[in-house]
Design an enzyme around this catalytic site. Structure first.
Site, PDB file in Angstrom:
ATOM      1  N   LYS A  79      -1.403  -3.886   7.500  1.00 26.77           N
ATOM      2  CA  LYS A  79      -1.241  -2.442   7.690  1.00 26.77           C
ATOM      3  C   LYS A  79      -2.576  -1.858   8.150  1.00 26.77           C
ATOM      4  O   LYS A  79      -3.627  -2.210   7.597  1.00 26.77           O
ATOM      5  CB  LYS A  79      -0.800  -1.800   6.368  1.00 26.77           C
ATOM      6  CG  LYS A  79      -0.444  -0.311   6.472  1.00 26.77           C
ATOM      7  CD  LYS A  79       0.069   0.243   5.133  1.00 26.77           C
ATOM      8  CE  LYS A  79       0.503   1.697   5.252  1.00 26.77           C
ATOM      9  NZ  LYS A  79       1.021   2.248   3.977  1.00 26.77           N
ATOM     10  N   SER A 160       5.219   5.116   4.318  1.00 30.33           N
ATOM     11  CA  SER A 160       4.332   5.038   5.463  1.00 30.33           C
ATOM     12  C   SER A 160       4.173   3.632   6.030  1.00 30.33           C
ATOM     13  O   SER A 160       3.701   3.478   7.162  1.00 30.33           O
ATOM     14  CB  SER A 160       2.941   5.568   5.069  1.00 30.33           C
ATOM     15  OG  SER A 160       2.349   4.722   4.091  1.00 30.33           O
ATOM     16  N   SER A 184       5.485   4.275  -0.485  1.00 27.45           N
ATOM     17  CA  SER A 184       5.268   3.790   0.878  1.00 27.45           C
ATOM     18  C   SER A 184       5.441   2.298   1.085  1.00 27.45           C
ATOM     19  O   SER A 184       5.413   1.826   2.215  1.00 27.45           O
ATOM     20  CB  SER A 184       3.869   4.189   1.367  1.00 27.45           C
ATOM     21  OG  SER A 184       3.865   5.554   1.713  1.00 27.45           O
TER      22      SER A 184
END
Ligand SMILES: [Mg+2]
Ligand SMILES: [Zn+2]
Lengths: 494, 497, 95
Positions: A79, A160, A184
């Site tokens: 990420k 997210s 998330s």
């Protein structure tokens, strides 16, 4: 030869260790999938050479008879909230475009040490603020899933960690890192039919992860199944003296401790999560989950978490407040974007840089956070929210007197279409209603696939455990996984 | 403190000034408060900067134990309440010297609470009255970086070497009523910090600087609006800043204006204070607990070590010098006013020197010499051990006091040449040992008496003050090397025979 | 409590985010919507409740006073948008 990209973490690791295939073959196969899936926009930066280099090192170690790490030969997606030395790290924001860290986050460094390789940096909601991956400066991530209505509406991969969820579901990587501030990891995992666990706050070091809300942020793995999550979490977690909130505890052997036998365990079903007008498919999946856990030997009890409805509003004070301060460092002085209008002074430069560099949702949350901390409002908003947070944590404490684990849906709905909720920030925030309470209490929580809804889209079941009981959470996840028989996959259209 | 009430004479009568000080003192430590970078003064620009200090994305603070320890010890030295549970808060504002966009400080729960220090207006005057100045709190916080404005026509340069260095902010009550009182307070505070070893007190290098809060009112009336004059970096400037700011406020009010609560800057060249417009919109600091840190929870063992490691403090030392060592009040006050003096003196005593002899010599001979050299005690060319060697030669009768002065001079001269000779070696080499040979002394006395028949007659006629004259003549004739005790005895005998 | 445009402009200034007139207008509605929603927290009885300080029981560790870092100027300056020799450059600040 089998398609290596169909394999998960455990299968790749043992295949490499056994010499069934090489790590370089694995990395090459995933690199090809990444390169062929640009339309999904899951990656901000691709690093095929890094994946190959790591794989070569693992193959060499194996040839030399060296002991291989927990993630040896497994290429993963990172990420883009984790600082990676020499590789652009942006938090999906224009304000960090081009930023090349001179340091490596503790979690990513742990993974490389365990033998993992990096396929690239994954797209996300800007500064991890969002639930649909529509706030990235680098464009929306598109879920590989489509509704079974024959249409081809682009769906949200959740957020997210939307780049992570999409990349795993589309087999661009067998596993990826996520971070979870208010859901998330869990919500995007649920949206694409994969697993993901947010460990207890303090298990994974926050050092080198771009901060959103410090008291909530926690890194965790996202992967195809529970075992893969356990393996990867072991590699990520551990005490880090560079993070003052890191827990000084040994990392348990979660993989070795995996067991779907839940005899003697009590699972609580929180009545407050049964919202009025709850989605019928969600309710049905939840009932299935209850039945599976009973089948695994658990006793199911009704519990109450009375302050549940206040979790989301408390979160939307605490997280923006912390974010407004955490994001003050993006000022155009030491790194990142600088916007210096003609004749601008220092303070004008700040205002111009931050207006140009932050996306709308980030600006909105900074403004909310600034407001709730400002003179005269601090006690009414921030202090009150921290007190409510204490009550929410106390709700869980009380629940543990009756049960060992809690089962609930991960999200109130299946994936929604891109653009469906962007005009109304509140409706977007409400998507995290089931995920946020565990975040506020710092508890380990996991999402595992629970089935498909009428539209043929994945739904997630969430298990919340006591602090430090990741093992209990993983085991319940495994029990569900063994019974849910979830094998659905997005049909390849990209 | 002598109650000389300080008043400002205005057109409408007398005004009283009310002063509170916030002193920022740099904690003595190797590393910074929240990072492992060096806290040393100076260094190449941006060379004492970690990624934490530069506020790179994802960097986190980890507190330095020594900084906490020194602040606790300082609190103990002023008899303050030590809060076992305290917390770090963020003070949010934007400035180029503040990389994080916030300063990690303590607002709601400071490490050190209420305390006080005894301040004497004139430390060297034993009759000077002493007043207690309240300390509201001491908290620990980060220093900011440095901006340089003179290197480029359109740019300021940022150096983060200071960024993140540990400071103690020592906040007084508004208990002071004159510039002199404020000056004495800063001096006493600095002395305590140096004794404790928690701050070097070096105001030139910015290790100590004061924010001066000043307001004026009619004597005993309602408190006026205060201004805060920032970063005043010497005791003299503190006193001057108060004087000119109080005068400005009086003139302003008497001209029909009102004092605005604001941040100001003191310009010692123009002798004026000016509004700092750049800080004007920074009033809303949005303090909140730093979520990267947990509350600070100190255990008893830690606190015990802090207390056990405290040195004897100036007030206690001063009393002991008077009562136990039998020093004069003046000597005791001067020796204890600065830690260096007391430590030097005690080092001297450690080498077996008599306290009275040692204190007199230190305050007259050594201070006199240092004064001439323009050096401080730290830079003294003579160490306590070397001084003790000299003083012992006097004490055991090897040399007289006047010869000792000569020996000391030679010591300083040889030191200046880079190779100091010891007292004993000098005495040996120059043959300065005093004589106690009664025969030789008696012979000289006989010569002196014979050479001064007039004085002898006057003495014997009752003018006994002339005894000193004969001593002087005898010593002179013997080039100072006669033992003064023996000379006295033999002279008395000869004069009365 | 609700915010007006002046307040929005003030918050934007405190946040150091330049904001256009139209953006400010839009933000008034958005912020008020969110604030009205979070204000339901006011109905929670928090008598005797301490605000949360540490989510998981843990204590603050203290570091030894050893220089272990710094002296990494090139790393510190590597991403500077306006490097001036060994310094970061910013528009001139007038005191
Ligand atoms: Mg101040
Ligand atoms: Zn301060």
């Amino acid at each position: 030869m089998t398609d290596l990209t169909k394999l998960g973490v455990a299968a790749i690791r043992s295949g490499v260790a056994n010499g069934d295939f090489t790590a370089v073959e694995v990395a090459t196969a995933f690199n090809a999938n990444v390169a062929a899936a640009k339309v999904l926009n899951a990656f901000i930066v691709e690093t095929p050479e890094k994946a190959i280099d790591a794989a070569k090192a693992v193959d060499a170690d194996r040839a030399a008879g060296k002991l291989l790490g927990k993630m040896a030969g497994v290429p993963i997606g990172m990420k883009d909230l984790f600082a990676t030395e020499g590789v652009q790290t942006t938090a999906a924001s224009h304000i960090l475009e081009g930023f090349l860290p001179t340091y490596e986050s503790t979690v990513s460094a742990n993974l490389w040490k365990a033998g993992a390789g990096m396929l690239g940096k994954l797209n996300l909601d800007q500064f991890a603020m969002g639930s649909s991956n529509e706030t990235s400066y680098f464009g929306n991530v598109i879920s590989p899933w489509r509704r079974n209505d024959g249409g081809n509406a682009a769906l949200a991969p959740g957020g997210s960690s939307g780049g992570s969820s999409t990349a795993i579901a589309a087999r661009l990587c067998p596993a990826a890192t996520g971070t979870d501030t208010g859901g998330s990891i869990r919500q995007p995992a649920a949206f694409v039919g994969i697993s993901g666990i947010k460990p207890t706050y303090g298990r994974c070091s926050r050092w080198g992860i771009v901060a959103f809300a410090s008291s909530l942020d926690q890194a965790g793995p996202m992967a195809r199944d529970v075992r893969d999550c356990a393996i990867m979490l072991e590699a990520m977690a551990g005490f880090d003296p560079k993070d003052s909130t890191s827990l000084d505890l040994p990392v348990p052997e979660w993989e070795a401790g995996l067991s779907g036998d839940l005899r003697g365990k009590k699972v609580g079903i929180p009545r407050e999560y049964r919202l009025d007008g709850i989605d019928e498919d969600i309710a049905k999946m939840w009932d299935n989950g209850i039945a599976w856990l009973k089948d695994a030997g658990a006793e199911v009890v009704d519990i109450s978490l009375p302050h549940t409805k206040y979790a989301l509003p408390a979160y939307y004070i605490i997280a923006p407040a912390e974010a407004s301060s955490n994001l003050a460092r993006y000022d155009g002085v030491r790194y990142g974007l600088r916007d210096l209008p003609d004749g601008a002074g220092l303070q004008d430069m700040y205002a111009a840089t931050r207006a140009a560099g932050f996306g709308a949702e980030v600006r909105r949350r900074i403004m909310i956070g600034t407001y709730v901390l400002s003179a005269g409002f601090y006690d009414a908003y921030y202090t009150q929210a921290q007190k409510v947070r204490a009550l929410i944590a106390r709700d869980f404490e009380n629940a543990w007197a009756q049960c060992d684990l809690i089962l609930a849906p991960t999200a109130p709905s299946a994936a929604f279409g891109l653009g469906e909720k962007t005009s109304d920030p509140l409706s977007m925030y409400l998507n995290d209603v089931f995920a946020v309470p565990a975040s506020l209490a710092g508890l380990p929580a996991m999402s595992v696939p629970g089935g498909l809804d009428k539209q043929g889209l994945p739904l997630g079941l969430q298990i919340v455990g006591k602090a430090l009981d990741e093992q209990g959470v993983l085991n319940a996840g495994l029990a569900i996984e063994e019974r849910a028989g979830f094998t659905a996959e997005a049909e390849k259209w990209w | 403190m002598t109650e000389s009430t300080y008043r400002i004479q205005g057109a409408t009568g007398e005004w009283e000034v009310v002063i509170g000080l916030e002193v920022h003192a740099q904690v003595t430590s190797n590393a910074k408060l929240f990072s492992g970078a060096s806290a040393a003064y100076g260094g190449e620009p941006n060379s004492h900067v970690s990624l934490v200090d530069a506020a790179m994305p994802g960097m986190l603070p980890v507190p330095n134990r020594e900084c906490i320890r020194q602040a606790v010890r300082t609190g103990m030295a002023i008899n303050a309440q030590i809060n076992k549970w305290s917390r770090f808060d963020r003070k949010n504002y934007f400035y180029a010297d503040l990389p994080q966009g916030y300063q990690i400080s303590q607002l709601y729960h400071p490490l050190v609470g209420e305390g006080a220090i005894e301040v004497t207006l004139d430390e060297k005057d034993p009759d000077s009255l002493t007043r207690s100045i309240g300390i509201e709190r001491i908290h620990v916080e980060q220093d900011a970086g440095k901006l340089m404005h003179d290197q480029h026509p359109t740019m300021s340069y940022v150096d983060l070497n200071r960024s993140g260095v540990a400071l103690m902010e020592i906040v007084s009550r508004p208990d002071m009523r004159s510039p002199a009182e404020a000056g004495a307070y800063v001096k006493k505070l600095r002395s305590i910090l140096r004794y404790v070893g928690s701050c070097d007190g070096n105001m030139e290098e910015g290790s100590m600087r004061a924010d001066v809060n000043v307001s004026v009112r009619k004597p005993g009336g309602e408190l006026g609006t205060r201004t805060e004059t920032k970063n005043v970096n010497s005791i003299r400037f503190v006193m001057q800043a108060i004087e000119v700011e109080a005068r400005r406020q009086v003139d302003l009010i008497e001209d029909g204006g009102t004092v605005v609560q604001e941040t100001r800057l003191f310009d010692p060249n123009k002798m004026e204070t000016r509004s700092m417009r750049s800080k004007e919109d920074a009033h809303d600091y949005r303090y909140f607990p730093d979520p990267d840190l947990l509350p600070l929870d100190l255990d008893d063992a830690f606190l015990e070590e802090c207390r056990a490691s405290l040195p004897e403090l100036p007030d206690a030392k001063r009393a002991r010098y008077e009562n136990e060592l039998g020093l004069t009040a003046y000597n005791a006050a001067v020796l204890t006013a600065e830690a260096e003096t007391a430590f030097w003196f005690e080092d001297l005593l450690g080498h077996g020197v008599d306290p009275k002899q040692g204190s007199n010599w230190l305050l007259s001979e050594l201070f006199g010499a240092l004064n001439k050299l323009g050096k401080s005690l730290d830079e003294s060319p003579v160490s306590p051990a070397q001084a003790a060697e000299l003083l012992k030669l006097i004490a055991d009768g090897t040399i007289s006091g006047s010869i000792a002065k000569l020996v000391f001079e030679i010591m300083l001269e040889t030191a200046a040449q880079g190779n100091m000779k010891g007292a004993a070696a000098i005495v040996e080499e120059k043959g300065l040992k005093q004589t106690s040979d009664t025969g030789a002394i008696e012979a000289v006395i006989a010569e002196i008496l014979a050479a001064n028949p007039g004085q002898l007659e006057q003495y014997r006629g009752g003018k006994e003050q002339l005894f000193g004259f004969f001593v002087g003549q005898t010593m002179k004739a013997m080039q100072g090397k006669a033992n003064p005790g023996v000379v006295n005895e033999l002279l008395k005998k000869a004069l009365s025979s | 409590m609700s915010v007006d445009k002046d307040t929005v402009n003030k918050i934007a200034r405190l946040s150091r985010i330049a904001i256009s007139d139209e953006e400010a207008d839009k933000m008034v509605g958005e912020l008020n919507g969110i604030l009205a929603w979070v204000e339901q927290l006011g109905e929670v009885d928090v008598t005797g409740v301490e605000p949360m300080t540490a989510v998981i029981p843990n204590h603050l560790r203290l570091r030894d006073d050893v220089v272990t870092d710094g002296d990494v100027r090139e790393k510190v300056l590597a991403n500077a948008p306006a490097r001036e020799g060994s310094f970061f450059g910013v528009p001139k600040v007038i005191e």
